[in-house]
Design a protein around this motif. Structure first.
Motif, PDB file in Angstrom:
ATOM      1  N   GLU A 193     -21.364  -2.600   6.454  1.00  9.78           N
ATOM      2  CA  GLU A 193     -21.222  -3.933   5.876  1.00  9.78           C
ATOM      3  C   GLU A 193     -19.775  -4.248   5.511  1.00  9.78           C
ATOM      4  O   GLU A 193     -19.075  -3.418   4.950  1.00  9.78           O
ATOM      5  N   LYS A 194     -19.358  -5.468   5.810  1.00 13.56           N
ATOM      6  CA  LYS A 194     -18.027  -5.927   5.426  1.00 13.56           C
ATOM      7  C   LYS A 194     -18.109  -6.663   4.105  1.00 13.56           C
ATOM      8  O   LYS A 194     -19.056  -7.414   3.856  1.00 13.56           O
ATOM      9  N   ILE A 234     -11.778  -4.059  -5.677  1.00 13.51           N
ATOM     10  CA  ILE A 234     -13.225  -4.248  -5.739  1.00 13.51           C
ATOM     11  C   ILE A 234     -13.654  -5.227  -4.651  1.00 13.51           C
ATOM     12  O   ILE A 234     -12.897  -6.140  -4.307  1.00 13.51           O
ATOM     13  N   GLY A 235     -14.839  -4.997  -4.080  1.00 13.73           N
ATOM     14  CA  GLY A 235     -15.322  -5.836  -2.995  1.00 13.73           C
ATOM     15  C   GLY A 235     -16.638  -6.516  -3.333  1.00 13.73           C
ATOM     16  O   GLY A 235     -17.478  -5.951  -4.028  1.00 13.73           O
ATOM     17  N   MET A 259     -13.387  -6.727   5.126  1.00 18.35           N
ATOM     18  CA  MET A 259     -13.364  -5.468   5.866  1.00 18.35           C
ATOM     19  C   MET A 259     -14.440  -4.520   5.382  1.00 18.35           C
ATOM     20  O   MET A 259     -15.066  -4.742   4.352  1.00 18.35           O
ATOM     21  N   THR A 260     -14.620  -3.451   6.139  1.00 20.70           N
ATOM     22  CA  THR A 260     -15.558  -2.402   5.739  1.00 20.70           C
ATOM     23  C   THR A 260     -14.889  -1.514   4.683  1.00 20.70           C
ATOM     24  O   THR A 260     -13.672  -1.544   4.502  1.00 20.70           O
ATOM     25  N   MET A 273     -10.893  -0.478   4.228  1.00 20.08           N
ATOM     26  CA  MET A 273     -10.186  -0.683   2.965  1.00 20.08           C
ATOM     27  C   MET A 273      -9.509   0.613   2.498  1.00 20.08           C
ATOM     28  O   MET A 273      -8.404   0.579   1.961  1.00 20.08           O
ATOM     29  N   LYS A 274     -10.139   1.737   2.730  1.00 21.41           N
ATOM     30  CA  LYS A 274      -9.596   3.013   2.264  1.00 21.41           C
ATOM     31  C   LYS A 274      -8.550   3.607   3.198  1.00 21.41           C
ATOM     32  O   LYS A 274      -7.822   4.501   2.816  1.00 21.41           O
ATOM     33  N   SER A 275      -8.471   3.116   4.433  1.00 20.65           N
ATOM     34  CA  SER A 275      -7.526   3.724   5.383  1.00 20.65           C
ATOM     35  C   SER A 275      -6.182   3.032   5.389  1.00 20.65           C
ATOM     36  O   SER A 275      -5.898   2.111   4.721  1.00 20.65           O
TER      37      SER A 275
END
Length: 76
Positions: free
Chosen positions: A7-8, A33-34, A69-70, A74-76
């Motif tokens: 999920e994005k 936060i998303g 984004m997924t 986001m973490k990369s």
């Protein structure tokens, strides 16, 4: 490699300034936060504050949109 069914979310960086006069502590903090939908209101700013456990006097300084984004992106 990104999973196609991941999920994005719409990610934001929300920054705060905080202080506690009785403990003589002050500083800055931020939360990434998303959310599924693309808006920020006072309730969501308060959610970000709780996410980083700010219990002192605080002032939101900025809200920056990071993108749709997924979690992996986001973490990369």
């Amino acid at each position: 490699m990104e999973l196609e069914d991941e999920e994005k979310l719409h990610y934001y960086l929300i920054s705060f300034s905080y202080s506690n006069d009785s403990r003589k502590v002050s500083g800055y903090a931020s939360a990434r936060i998303g959310w599924i939908d693309n808006f920020v209101n006072n309730r969501r700013i308060d959610e970000a504050r709780r996410y980083i456990a700010l219990e002192d006097d605080y002032v939101p300084l900025s809200v920056s949109y990071l993108g749709h984004m997924t979690k992996h992106q986001m973490k990369s």
